[in-house]
Design a protein around this motif. Structure first.
Motif, PDB file in Angstrom:
ATOM      1  N   HIS A   1       0.844  -1.261  -0.150  1.00 18.03           N
ATOM      2  CA  HIS A   1      -0.019  -0.099   0.019  1.00 18.03           C
ATOM      3  C   HIS A   1       0.896   1.362   0.004  1.00 18.03           C
ATOM      4  N   ASN A   2       2.066   1.263   0.614  1.00 18.94           N
ATOM      5  CA  ASN A   2       3.073   2.432   0.428  1.00 18.94           C
ATOM      6  C   ASN A   2       3.039   2.681  -1.056  1.00 18.94           C
ATOM      7  N   ASP A   3       3.727   1.782  -1.728  1.00 23.61           N
ATOM      8  CA  ASP A   3       3.756   1.953  -3.197  1.00 23.61           C
ATOM      9  C   ASP A   3       2.521   2.558  -3.914  1.00 23.61           C
ATOM     10  N   LEU A   4       1.552   1.666  -3.736  1.00 22.99           N
ATOM     11  CA  LEU A   4       0.328   2.139  -4.372  1.00 22.99           C
ATOM     12  C   LEU A   4       0.088   3.272  -4.153  1.00 22.99           C
ATOM     13  N   GLY A   5       0.099   3.940  -2.742  1.00 25.18           N
ATOM     14  CA  GLY A   5      -0.542   5.109  -2.291  1.00 25.18           C
ATOM     15  C   GLY A   5       0.306   6.270  -3.150  1.00 25.18           C
ATOM     16  N   ARG A   6       1.664   5.969  -3.027  1.00 23.98           N
ATOM     17  CA  ARG A   6       2.237   6.929  -3.777  1.00 23.98           C
ATOM     18  C   ARG A   6       2.200   7.092  -5.185  1.00 23.98           C
ATOM     19  N   MET A   7       1.978   6.048  -6.042  1.00 22.99           N
ATOM     20  CA  MET A   7       1.711   6.029  -7.416  1.00 22.99           C
ATOM     21  C   MET A   7       0.242   6.408  -7.675  1.00 22.99           C
TER      22      MET A   7
ATOM     23  N   ASP B   1      -0.953  -3.540   6.062  1.00 18.30           N
ATOM     24  CA  ASP B   1      -1.428  -3.208   4.724  1.00 18.30           C
ATOM     25  C   ASP B   1      -2.935  -3.281   4.802  1.00 18.30           C
ATOM     26  N   LEU B   2      -3.466  -3.100   3.629  1.00 20.20           N
ATOM     27  CA  LEU B   2      -4.727  -2.845   3.224  1.00 20.20           C
ATOM     28  C   LEU B   2      -5.408  -4.329   3.427  1.00 20.20           C
ATOM     29  N   ALA B   3      -6.548  -4.631   3.247  1.00 26.25           N
ATOM     30  CA  ALA B   3      -7.488  -5.967   3.537  1.00 26.25           C
ATOM     31  C   ALA B   3      -7.008  -6.598   2.203  1.00 26.25           C
ATOM     32  N   PHE B   4      -7.109  -6.256   0.975  1.00 24.79           N
ATOM     33  CA  PHE B   4      -6.898  -6.906  -0.377  1.00 24.79           C
ATOM     34  C   PHE B   4      -5.763  -6.049  -1.145  1.00 24.79           C
TER      35      PHE B   4
ATOM     36  N   VAL C   1      -5.165   5.176   0.605  1.00 25.66           N
ATOM     37  CA  VAL C   1      -4.391   4.102   0.662  1.00 25.66           C
ATOM     38  C   VAL C   1      -2.929   3.839   1.059  1.00 25.66           C
ATOM     39  N   TYR C   2      -2.511   5.238   1.262  1.00 23.44           N
ATOM     40  CA  TYR C   2      -1.057   5.288   1.825  1.00 23.44           C
ATOM     41  C   TYR C   2      -1.325   5.517   3.327  1.00 23.44           C
ATOM     42  N   LEU C   3      -2.311   6.347   3.830  1.00 23.07           N
ATOM     43  CA  LEU C   3      -2.269   6.634   5.265  1.00 23.07           C
ATOM     44  C   LEU C   3      -3.014   5.423   6.051  1.00 23.07           C
ATOM     45  N   LEU C   4      -4.302   4.847   5.635  1.00 22.75           N
ATOM     46  CA  LEU C   4      -5.172   4.144   6.368  1.00 22.75           C
ATOM     47  C   LEU C   4      -4.563   3.296   7.262  1.00 22.75           C
ATOM     48  N   PRO C   5      -3.929   2.377   6.774  1.00 21.18           N
ATOM     49  CA  PRO C   5      -3.228   1.154   7.433  1.00 21.18           C
ATOM     50  C   PRO C   5      -2.227   1.812   8.509  1.00 21.18           C
ATOM     51  N   LYS C   6      -1.717   3.003   8.504  1.00 12.28           N
ATOM     52  CA  LYS C   6      -0.850   3.455   9.334  1.00 12.28           C
ATOM     53  C   LYS C   6      -1.777   4.062  10.291  1.00 12.28           C
TER      54      LYS C   6
ATOM     55  N   PHE D   1      -8.763  13.038 -11.153  1.00 10.34           N
ATOM     56  CA  PHE D   1      -7.919  13.797 -10.178  1.00 10.34           C
ATOM     57  C   PHE D   1      -8.421  13.667  -8.931  1.00 10.34           C
ATOM     58  N   ALA D   2      -9.916  14.014  -8.387  1.00  7.00           N
ATOM     59  CA  ALA D   2     -10.404  14.282  -7.059  1.00  7.00           C
ATOM     60  C   ALA D   2     -10.536  12.995  -6.482  1.00  7.00           C
ATOM     61  N   ILE D   3     -11.257  11.946  -6.971  1.00  3.21           N
ATOM     62  CA  ILE D   3     -11.377  10.936  -6.324  1.00  3.21           C
ATOM     63  C   ILE D   3     -10.112   9.875  -6.233  1.00  3.21           C
ATOM     64  N   PRO D   4      -9.507   9.989  -7.283  1.00  2.00           N
ATOM     65  CA  PRO D   4      -8.082   9.316  -7.007  1.00  2.00           C
ATOM     66  C   PRO D   4      -7.196   9.789  -6.108  1.00  2.00           C
ATOM     67  N   LEU D   5      -7.327  11.134  -6.062  1.00  2.71           N
ATOM     68  CA  LEU D   5      -6.455  11.549  -5.369  1.00  2.71           C
ATOM     69  C   LEU D   5      -6.805  11.473  -3.617  1.00  2.71           C
ATOM     70  N   PHE D   6      -7.835  11.349  -3.290  1.00  2.00           N
ATOM     71  CA  PHE D   6      -8.044  11.132  -1.953  1.00  2.00           C
ATOM     72  C   PHE D   6      -7.953   9.609  -1.735  1.00  2.00           C
ATOM     73  N   GLU D   7      -8.292   8.846  -2.797  1.00  2.00           N
ATOM     74  CA  GLU D   7      -7.921   7.375  -2.889  1.00  2.00           C
ATOM     75  C   GLU D   7      -6.464   7.241  -2.432  1.00  2.00           C
ATOM     76  N   GLY D   8      -5.685   8.077  -3.197  1.00  2.00           N
ATOM     77  CA  GLY D   8      -4.357   7.701  -2.823  1.00  2.00           C
ATOM     78  C   GLY D   8      -3.866   7.991  -1.569  1.00  2.00           C
TER      79      GLY D   8
END
Length: 827
Positions: free
Chosen positions: A29-35, A107-110, A96-101, A86-93
């Protein structure tokens, strides 16, 4: 094992592969959040460039900068990119990066589902941008109203690009929503009960559920409009029993909740950062949670807010006008809680706080103009003028972009491990804020003077020239400010000096790890005793690093984490997450083949791509689970927990549950559209309609009954004697019965190109047929897994997942075919 040895072992287990292949195969999720964040920022740059082209065109009357065809593509793509790419993927990113932390997990569930969603987003967004470069971009507005977007108004592939590309992108949103809601409910640190969750997690839980219930109506509308354009099914053609207003209802059932889907993550950011900047805990935690949930519910009662000028009955106008005004109440609750937090704290005017203050001023103005357009007589005057454009930008830029800029500067030290040294951010702040208000206060003004939106030019002498010129100058100043933000972030991330672990003195768990974060987040999982764990226990980061929490001793190559009880946060199950793989990107490419085949009318490619997806999905599923009974697993601190394959509600069960919520919303939207056309469209039903007879209802009822009974018989047989074959056979028979009944319904519809009723029956039958075939495939795969040893009396959770799909398929069969045959049954 000392801390260094633990770090090396966990890094070997959780890190991505070295080199460029790591970016293609990572599921971390760290990589995917940054991506996600980088991709969203890239699309924002493209959308911002298009905005500057629009302002250059409108800076003077009778401008020859762009012709009407190019302008239509530019403003359509500007809105589409900013809303969907932009808007939805930005907060998704960010999520994805922050939530598990924040939740205290690894990591995330899936993880593979998150990677699949990211690549669907990138490929679908690239399809839209490439269409712009090729000159065939959508040109009917980001709202795609028919008949402008129908084959009559847009005979090329421009509208097809939007309908197919956006539907492809929405796979990402649904995937992220399923992953986020399951992660929040089950993947938390032990002891983190619901009332101890970070406020950001509450906001994202509401948003994820809103995505699952708000996006399906638009996905359905896109499918119906593409069916009309590609195969002549007249859902939106009045002469053939359709109605173009059906699109507006389906679109705004998504479109107005979309505004709050965008706003609520920003409000979660504000509720997280503001207490830290004010140096006190958040005031009114429970009230803010209630306000967020209320906004999520109320937002679904506002969609006609956008249709006041379409001839809605006066009772409907009154109801939706009142609902549009009522939504200001939970918004005000949050704002007053934030003000109270500032009032009773000691605010520090650091850069994130400056952006939050800009959010306050801008969003309140946008909210006030929103209340204005909720008043029906006023809306009649300003509808489709630049006043509405200005209101939209005040809400979206002030209510989303400004808080997200605060988030970027707040969590940048976490992502980079560096503290800001170069101070371009403050200059960028003033350029953006001043430039934005100059731009859109002028747009408000010119809208009140009557300038229509979505028009490429205007005549001189109407008093609009100077206002538009000033607005355009402000727009370019704003663009310069955003450019400085990009430079500031890149420079500080690359060359600034190292900073402390928790530079803000925050109390949430993401600051309990080294920065930049290791691939595994936590060396051991903490136990939480309050809402601000680092305030409650300042030594917690040290004890986590020493392995004094749960799962502090790595085992082999296992990516281990825990699930908890939903309400209490008590540790529940031991989970092993999948590792890095190329499956997500390959499946996204094959999925994209189906969409490209539909776009280019290469329909032979669609079944080939569908077959590829099925094969990859079987491969995906086959790598999960265990062929041996594992028994209780030692997770540290003297606690042993059951393994996830050996419980009745494994993570896949929860993922299926929320995916089916989205599925049910799409089906409910289809039934709504059917009822709407029956109520308002002419000649419903037509003289020739489906005669259900006796065979179709009998097959549908028997199929539904067998589908419901089959998984239960299979589970009982497996747990008693280790045999599930009889129950799986019953389930398969039920799927076959439902499929045959759906085929009879499709065959009984006269001509799907002649009348919207027949086309709707085809879609209802197709929906039931799709789920029957899917259920049959699931039975086959589960039977093969049972033969291979993945099921046992202890490992029966997969049958519970099948049971969810079977129950839903049975309900859809009965309701869908009953609706299709209702006209014949009534005569």
């Amino acid at each position: 094992m000392n801390a260094l040895q633990r770090h090396r072992a966990l890094t070997r287990i959780w890190a991505s592969e070295p080199g460029w292949t790591g970016w293609l195969t990572t599921v971390n999720h760290n990589d995917l959040g940054r991506m996600f964040l980088v991709a969203a920022a890239t699309f924002f740059g493209i959308g911002g460039l298009l905005a500057m082209l629009i302002r250059a065109q409108l800076a003077s009357p009778r401008s020859a900068f762009m012709g009407p065809e190019v302008y239509n593509q530019v403003f359509t793509m500007h809105g589409t990119i900013m809303m969907f790419l932009f808007a939805i993927p930005l907060f998704e990113g960010l999520t994805v990066y922050l939530l598990p932390k924040m939740l205290g997990t690894r990591d995330l569930a899936f993880p593979r589902l998150g990677a699949y969603g990211f690549w669907c987003y990138v490929f679908g967004g690239s399809m839209l941008v490439l269409s712009l470069l090729a000159g065939v971009a959508p040109d009917s507005g980001w709202f795609m109203y028919p008949p402008l977007s129908s084959s009559l108004g847009s005979p090329g592939i421009n509208s097809d690009v939007w309908l197919i590309g956006i539907t492809f992108v929405e796979i990402s949103a649904i995937s992220a929503a399923v992953e986020v809601v399951v992660t929040i409910l089950r993947y938390r640190a032990p002891g983190m009960s619901l009332d101890r969750m970070p406020i950001f997690a509450w906001y994202m839980l509401v948003v994820a559920v809103m995505i699952l219930t708000g996006f399906p109506p638009m996905i359905l509308g896109s499918i119906l409009l593409e069916l009309e354009r590609a195969f002549g099914m007249p859902f939106f053609q009045v002469a053939e029993g359709g109605d173009s207003l059906l699109w507006q209802h389906l679109f705004w059932l998504f479109g107005h909740p979309e505004v709050y889907i965008i706003f609520l993550p920003a409000a979660g950011v504000v509720s997280t950062i503001l207490p830290v900047m004010a140096r006190r805990t958040l005031m009114g935690y429970g009230w803010i949670v209630g306000a967020a949930v209320s906004l999520g519910v109320l937002s679904f009662g506002l969609w006609v807010h956008h249709m006041f000028t379409t001839g809605i009955p006066h009772m409907g106008l009154a109801f939706f006008s009142a609902a549009s005004t009522l939504v200001a109440v939970p918004t005000a609750v949050q704002i007053f809680a934030w003000i109270g937090t500032l009032w009773t704290g000691r605010p520090q005017l650091r850069l994130p706080m400056l952006w939050i203050l800009a959010f306050f001023a801008t969003f309140v103005i946008g909210g006030l103009t929103g209340v204005m357009v909720a008043v029906v007589p006023f809306d009649w005057q300003v509808h489709d003028t630049h006043f509405v454009v200005a209101h939209l930008h005040y809400v979206l830029v002030g209510g989303f972009v400004f808080p997200m800029l605060a988030a970027i500067y707040y969590w940048l030290p976490h992502m980079t491990g560096r503290r800001r040294f170069f101070r371009l951010g403050e200059t960028a702040f003033w350029l953006i804020v001043v430039g934005f208000h100059v731009t859109f206060l002028a747009v408000h003004w010119v809208g009140l003077l009557g300038q229509r939106r979505r028009t490429e030019t205007y005549e001189p002498g109407q008093g609009w020239e100077i206002i538009n010129l000033v607005s355009s100058i402000g727009g370019f100043v704003t663009a310069i400010g955003f450019g400085l933000v990009l430079v500031d972030v890149v420079v500080n991330a690359a060359v600034a000096i190292r900073g402390s672990r928790d530079p803000w003195g925050a109390g949430t768990l993401e600051w309990a790890m080294p920065t930049p974060p290791p691939a595994y987040n936590f060396a051991s999982l903490p136990e939480v005793r309050g809402r601000d764990p680092l305030y409650d226990d300042p030594d917690l980061p040290v004890r986590i690093a020493r392995g004094e929490g749960f799962l502090g001793t790595p085992r082999g190559n296992l990516r281990e984490t825990l699930t908890v009880d939903v309400a209490s946060g008590r540790a529940a199950h031991h989970v092993v997450l999948p590792g890095n793989t190329a499956l997500p990107i390959v499946m996204a490419l094959v999925t994209g083949g189906a969409f490209v085949g539909m776009l280019l009318k290469l329909y032979w490619l669609v079944p080939l791509a569908a077959l590829g997806v099925i094969i990859l999905a079987i491969r995906w599923v086959w790598t999960l689970g265990s062929r041996t009974d594992l028994g209780p697993q030692d997770v540290g601190r003297g606690l042993a927990l059951p393994a996830a394959p050996e419980v009745e509600d494994p993570p896949g069960w929860w993922g299926t549950l929320f995916l089916l919520i989205a599925d049910a919303t799409l089906f409910g939207s289809l039934l709504f559209g059917y009822a709407f056309l029956w109520t308002v469209a002419p000649n419903w039903p037509p003289p020739a309609y489906l005669e259900p007879g006796a065979l179709m209802p009998a097959l549908a009822g028997a199929g539904a009954l067998l589908a419901v009974l089959g998984p239960r018989v299979a589970e009982r047989g497996l747990r008693r004697s280790g045999q599930a074959g009889a129950g799986l056979g019953l389930t398969l028979a039920g799927a076959v019965g439902a499929a045959v009944a759906a085929g009879l319904a499709i065959r009984g519809a006269a001509d799907p190109q002649a009348h919207a009723y027949d086309a709707t029956v085809w879609v209802l039958g197709g929906y039931v047929l799709f789920h029957a075939v899917l259920l049959a495939l699931m039975v086959g795969v589960l039977g093969a897994r049972a033969w291979a040893g993945f099921l046992s009396p202890l490992r029966y959770g997969e049958l519970r997942i099948l049971r969810l799909w079977a129950d839903y398929g049975a309900a859809a069969t009965v309701l869908g075919l009953a609706a299709a045959g209702l006209p014949g049954a009534l005569t």
